[in-house]
Structures are given as structure tokens and as C-alpha cells.
Design a protein around this motif. Sequence first.
Motif, PDB file in Angstrom:
ATOM      1  N   GLU A 132       0.730  -1.172   0.025  1.00  0.00           N
ATOM      2  CA  GLU A 132      -0.052  -0.147   0.049  1.00  0.00           C
ATOM      3  C   GLU A 132       0.717   1.229  -0.002  1.00  0.00           C
ATOM      4  O   GLU A 132       1.886   1.452   0.892  1.00  0.00           O
ATOM      5  N   GLU A 133       0.498   2.266  -0.893  1.00  0.00           N
ATOM      6  CA  GLU A 133       1.098   3.125  -1.100  1.00  0.00           C
ATOM      7  C   GLU A 133       0.063   4.288  -1.126  1.00  0.00           C
ATOM      8  O   GLU A 133      -0.524   4.438  -1.926  1.00  0.00           O
ATOM      9  N   LYS A 134       0.183   5.423  -0.121  1.00  0.00           N
ATOM     10  CA  LYS A 134      -0.637   6.325  -0.046  1.00  0.00           C
ATOM     11  C   LYS A 134      -0.252   7.544  -1.041  1.00  0.00           C
ATOM     12  O   LYS A 134       0.735   7.948  -1.344  1.00  0.00           O
ATOM     13  N   VAL A 135      -1.534   7.923  -1.466  1.00  0.00           N
ATOM     14  CA  VAL A 135      -1.398   9.120  -2.471  1.00  0.00           C
ATOM     15  C   VAL A 135      -2.249  10.473  -2.110  1.00  0.00           C
ATOM     16  O   VAL A 135      -3.076  10.101  -1.293  1.00  0.00           O
ATOM     17  N   PRO A 136      -1.603  11.675  -2.274  1.00  0.00           N
ATOM     18  CA  PRO A 136      -2.382  12.651  -1.652  1.00  0.00           C
ATOM     19  C   PRO A 136      -3.712  12.676  -2.164  1.00  0.00           C
ATOM     20  O   PRO A 136      -3.896  12.446  -3.408  1.00  0.00           O
ATOM     21  N   THR A 137      -4.451  13.346  -1.218  1.00  0.00           N
ATOM     22  CA  THR A 137      -6.070  13.633  -1.762  1.00  0.00           C
ATOM     23  C   THR A 137      -6.330  15.136  -2.163  1.00  0.00           C
ATOM     24  O   THR A 137      -7.064  15.180  -2.700  1.00  0.00           O
ATOM     25  N   MET A 138      -5.461  15.825  -1.771  1.00  0.00           N
ATOM     26  CA  MET A 138      -5.384  17.304  -2.415  1.00  0.00           C
ATOM     27  C   MET A 138      -4.311  17.924  -2.503  1.00  0.00           C
ATOM     28  O   MET A 138      -3.263  17.472  -2.096  1.00  0.00           O
ATOM     29  N   ASP A 139      -4.000  19.023  -3.379  1.00  0.00           N
ATOM     30  CA  ASP A 139      -2.964  19.796  -3.520  1.00  0.00           C
ATOM     31  C   ASP A 139      -2.917  20.857  -2.586  1.00  0.00           C
ATOM     32  O   ASP A 139      -3.550  21.172  -1.604  1.00  0.00           O
ATOM     33  N   MET A 140      -1.474  21.632  -2.285  1.00  0.00           N
ATOM     34  CA  MET A 140      -1.455  22.645  -1.391  1.00  0.00           C
ATOM     35  C   MET A 140      -2.155  23.791  -1.221  1.00  0.00           C
ATOM     36  O   MET A 140      -2.709  24.282  -0.164  1.00  0.00           O
ATOM     37  N   GLN A 141      -2.713  24.045  -2.677  1.00  0.00           N
ATOM     38  CA  GLN A 141      -3.499  25.488  -2.888  1.00  0.00           C
ATOM     39  C   GLN A 141      -5.101  24.840  -2.032  1.00  0.00           C
ATOM     40  O   GLN A 141      -5.532  25.552  -1.403  1.00  0.00           O
ATOM     41  N   ARG A 142      -5.627  23.815  -2.225  1.00  0.00           N
ATOM     42  CA  ARG A 142      -6.734  23.288  -1.831  1.00  0.00           C
ATOM     43  C   ARG A 142      -6.625  23.191  -0.476  1.00  0.00           C
ATOM     44  O   ARG A 142      -7.578  23.442   0.248  1.00  0.00           O
ATOM     45  N   ALA A 143      -5.747  22.845  -0.237  1.00  0.00           N
ATOM     46  CA  ALA A 143      -5.493  22.282   1.393  1.00  0.00           C
ATOM     47  C   ALA A 143      -5.355  23.726   2.318  1.00  0.00           C
ATOM     48  O   ALA A 143      -6.031  23.916   3.348  1.00  0.00           O
ATOM     49  N   GLY A 144      -4.700  24.435   1.693  1.00  0.00           N
ATOM     50  CA  GLY A 144      -4.516  26.109   2.248  1.00  0.00           C
ATOM     51  C   GLY A 144      -5.959  26.512   2.221  1.00  0.00           C
ATOM     52  O   GLY A 144      -6.298  27.357   3.311  1.00  0.00           O
ATOM     53  N   GLU A 145      -6.777  26.642   1.108  1.00  0.00           N
ATOM     54  CA  GLU A 145      -8.238  27.165   0.997  1.00  0.00           C
ATOM     55  C   GLU A 145      -9.027  26.521   2.211  1.00  0.00           C
ATOM     56  O   GLU A 145      -9.771  27.204   2.867  1.00  0.00           O
ATOM     57  N   ARG A 146      -8.929  25.013   2.386  1.00  0.00           N
ATOM     58  CA  ARG A 146      -9.748  24.349   3.188  1.00  0.00           C
ATOM     59  C   ARG A 146      -9.368  24.750   4.701  1.00  0.00           C
ATOM     60  O   ARG A 146     -10.116  24.926   5.525  1.00  0.00           O
ATOM     61  N   ALA A 147      -8.192  24.877   5.013  1.00  0.00           N
ATOM     62  CA  ALA A 147      -7.601  25.212   6.303  1.00  0.00           C
ATOM     63  C   ALA A 147      -8.057  26.801   6.521  1.00  0.00           C
ATOM     64  O   ALA A 147      -8.778  27.060   7.902  1.00  0.00           O
ATOM     65  N   GLU A 148      -8.010  27.514   5.525  1.00  0.00           N
ATOM     66  CA  GLU A 148      -8.781  29.046   6.032  1.00  0.00           C
ATOM     67  C   GLU A 148     -10.307  29.019   6.199  1.00  0.00           C
ATOM     68  O   GLU A 148     -10.933  29.504   7.166  1.00  0.00           O
ATOM     69  N   ALA A 149     -10.772  27.963   5.487  1.00  0.00           N
ATOM     70  CA  ALA A 149     -12.391  28.010   5.777  1.00  0.00           C
ATOM     71  C   ALA A 149     -12.442  27.392   6.930  1.00  0.00           C
ATOM     72  O   ALA A 149     -13.541  27.868   7.657  1.00  0.00           O
ATOM     73  N   ILE A 150     -11.819  26.401   7.629  1.00  0.00           N
ATOM     74  CA  ILE A 150     -11.990  25.797   8.836  1.00  0.00           C
ATOM     75  C   ILE A 150     -11.780  26.950   9.751  1.00  0.00           C
ATOM     76  O   ILE A 150     -12.590  27.169  10.951  1.00  0.00           O
ATOM     77  N   LEU A 151     -10.800  27.453   9.667  1.00  0.00           N
ATOM     78  CA  LEU A 151     -10.503  28.846  10.646  1.00  0.00           C
ATOM     79  C   LEU A 151     -11.516  30.098  10.527  1.00  0.00           C
ATOM     80  O   LEU A 151     -11.977  30.484  11.707  1.00  0.00           O
ATOM     81  N   ASP A 152     -12.131  30.198   9.425  1.00  0.00           N
ATOM     82  CA  ASP A 152     -13.070  31.307   9.206  1.00  0.00           C
ATOM     83  C   ASP A 152     -14.432  30.730  10.087  1.00  0.00           C
ATOM     84  O   ASP A 152     -15.223  31.547  10.641  1.00  0.00           O
ATOM     85  N   ALA A 153     -14.841  29.536   9.977  1.00  0.00           N
ATOM     86  CA  ALA A 153     -15.939  29.078  10.538  1.00  0.00           C
ATOM     87  C   ALA A 153     -15.896  29.001  11.806  1.00  0.00           C
ATOM     88  O   ALA A 153     -16.733  29.184  12.741  1.00  0.00           O
ATOM     89  N   THR A 154     -14.704  28.621  12.222  1.00  0.00           N
ATOM     90  CA  THR A 154     -14.531  28.355  13.765  1.00  0.00           C
ATOM     91  C   THR A 154     -14.633  29.679  14.366  1.00  0.00           C
ATOM     92  O   THR A 154     -15.405  29.900  15.598  1.00  0.00           O
ATOM     93  N   LEU A 155     -14.064  30.662  13.760  1.00  0.00           N
ATOM     94  CA  LEU A 155     -13.793  32.047  14.340  1.00  0.00           C
ATOM     95  C   LEU A 155     -15.563  32.459  14.338  1.00  0.00           C
ATOM     96  O   LEU A 155     -15.794  33.300  15.535  1.00  0.00           O
ATOM     97  N   ALA A 156     -16.229  32.400  13.468  1.00  0.00           N
ATOM     98  CA  ALA A 156     -17.727  32.942  13.105  1.00  0.00           C
ATOM     99  C   ALA A 156     -18.477  32.262  14.352  1.00  0.00           C
ATOM    100  O   ALA A 156     -19.481  32.952  14.830  1.00  0.00           O
ATOM    101  N   ALA A 157     -18.079  30.967  14.751  1.00  0.00           N
ATOM    102  CA  ALA A 157     -18.902  30.308  15.803  1.00  0.00           C
ATOM    103  C   ALA A 157     -18.584  30.868  17.280  1.00  0.00           C
ATOM    104  O   ALA A 157     -19.423  30.562  18.153  1.00  0.00           O
ATOM    105  N   ILE A 158     -17.543  31.601  17.452  1.00  0.00           N
ATOM    106  CA  ILE A 158     -17.354  32.305  18.669  1.00  0.00           C
ATOM    107  C   ILE A 158     -18.289  33.673  18.914  1.00  0.00           C
ATOM    108  O   ILE A 158     -18.176  34.690  17.871  1.00  0.00           O
ATOM    109  N   GLN A 159     -19.124  33.407  19.685  1.00  0.00           N
ATOM    110  CA  GLN A 159     -20.068  34.504  19.893  1.00  0.00           C
ATOM    111  C   GLN A 159     -20.044  34.910  21.471  1.00  0.00           C
ATOM    112  O   GLN A 159     -19.985  34.113  22.371  1.00  0.00           O
ATOM    113  N   PRO A 160     -20.049  36.297  21.744  1.00  0.00           N
ATOM    114  CA  PRO A 160     -19.681  37.582  20.982  1.00  0.00           C
ATOM    115  C   PRO A 160     -18.547  37.294  20.041  1.00  0.00           C
ATOM    116  O   PRO A 160     -17.560  36.670  20.560  1.00  0.00           O
ATOM    117  N   PRO A 161     -18.559  37.856  19.102  1.00  0.00           N
ATOM    118  CA  PRO A 161     -17.356  37.838  18.109  1.00  0.00           C
ATOM    119  C   PRO A 161     -16.161  38.400  18.717  1.00  0.00           C
ATOM    120  O   PRO A 161     -15.996  39.285  19.658  1.00  0.00           O
TER     121      PRO A 161
END
Length: 195
Positions: free
Chosen positions: A26-55
Amino acid sequence: MLLVASLAGCGAVGGQSGTKDQGKKEEKVPTMDMQRAGERAEAILDATLAAIQPPVKWSYGYPMREACSNGLNEPTGTTTINRTRHVLTVISAQRRGNLLGVVQRYWEQQGFTVESVNPDKDMPSIRAKSPDGFGVDLGVGSIGNVHISAGFGCAKDSAMTYPPGTPGQPGGPKEEELRPRDHSDFWSSTEPLQQ
């Protein structure tokens, strides 16, 4: 400042799946490239911060990346990426547990698996993993600074773009903002929450 060392190794935050050939080792292969991974990481951080109320107010941290190797210091064509946000709102010692609780509940609602919780009075932290293999971390530093990070292990090498205002990138500041300075009637309060 707390650094997310656990995100810095190949495979440390997951992110790889699939095999090249079914009958062979078994040889693992990447499921996404660095650009998509960076965009997804930013989306996770955006959503996490939006969940903090009060902002809360926040700033971008330095983006980090580290080439993955095969254990013999040979390149694999993959890189681990990590994105960070620094909370600029003062979070009092009395409200740190509340902040961690809000974030933990949000992550669990999103299907994340909580991997560790450190309830330390001064420097608490929580670490979890998203269903798509991103490691996430919220921690309190020695000066009461709070950071939230998201990272992905061994994404396929590619060019990356960054949000405007990212430190060390064109048009962004040279230094990170780490010290909290913004007051919040809720998060900065030293009064215990009423039950």
C-alpha cells in the motif's frame, strides 16, 4: 507563542488516502494539493471564529509549510501546510474555559473528533481532527494570547495563494500580531459566568 509542532510532520494530521496499486504494498497518495489544502484550512478557521459569540477580533498568523520525506530525507513531492489565526481580543482567565467549550462544541457539531483536551488553568488547549483529515488546535499562550490553527499532512506540491493581510506575504505585515489588546465586555470580563 505556542507552535503547533504536531502539524509539522508528514501524515501527522492525516490527509492522505487511496492506493496506487491494489495488489502491491500500500502506497498512499495525496487527496488534495497545497492550494486546496490551504483554502480548506482557511475555511475551517473562518467558520471556527464565526462560531465564537460574541465575536472576537483576530489577525492572520504566519503560514507554515514543511516538505514531507520518506524517512530517508528524500522528497516525496508533498508538503504539510498549516494556517493560524491569533485572537486579538483579551480573553480573561475566567473566560478561557468558556472559549474552549464553545470551540469544542462547534467542532463536534461539524463531525470533528476531539483528540485531546488540556484543562491547564493558565495555558489550556484542545486538539481535534476534521472528517477530511485536517488537524485543528486551539491553545492559550504564556501571555494569555490565543491561537487557532488548522493543518493538513502531505498535500501534493503546488503553488499557493494566501488571503490579503497574511504576514510575510506580498501586501501583508512583516510581523504577526500576537498580543491581545481589544477589550470585550464578555470575553475580557473577570467576573464568573452566572449559572
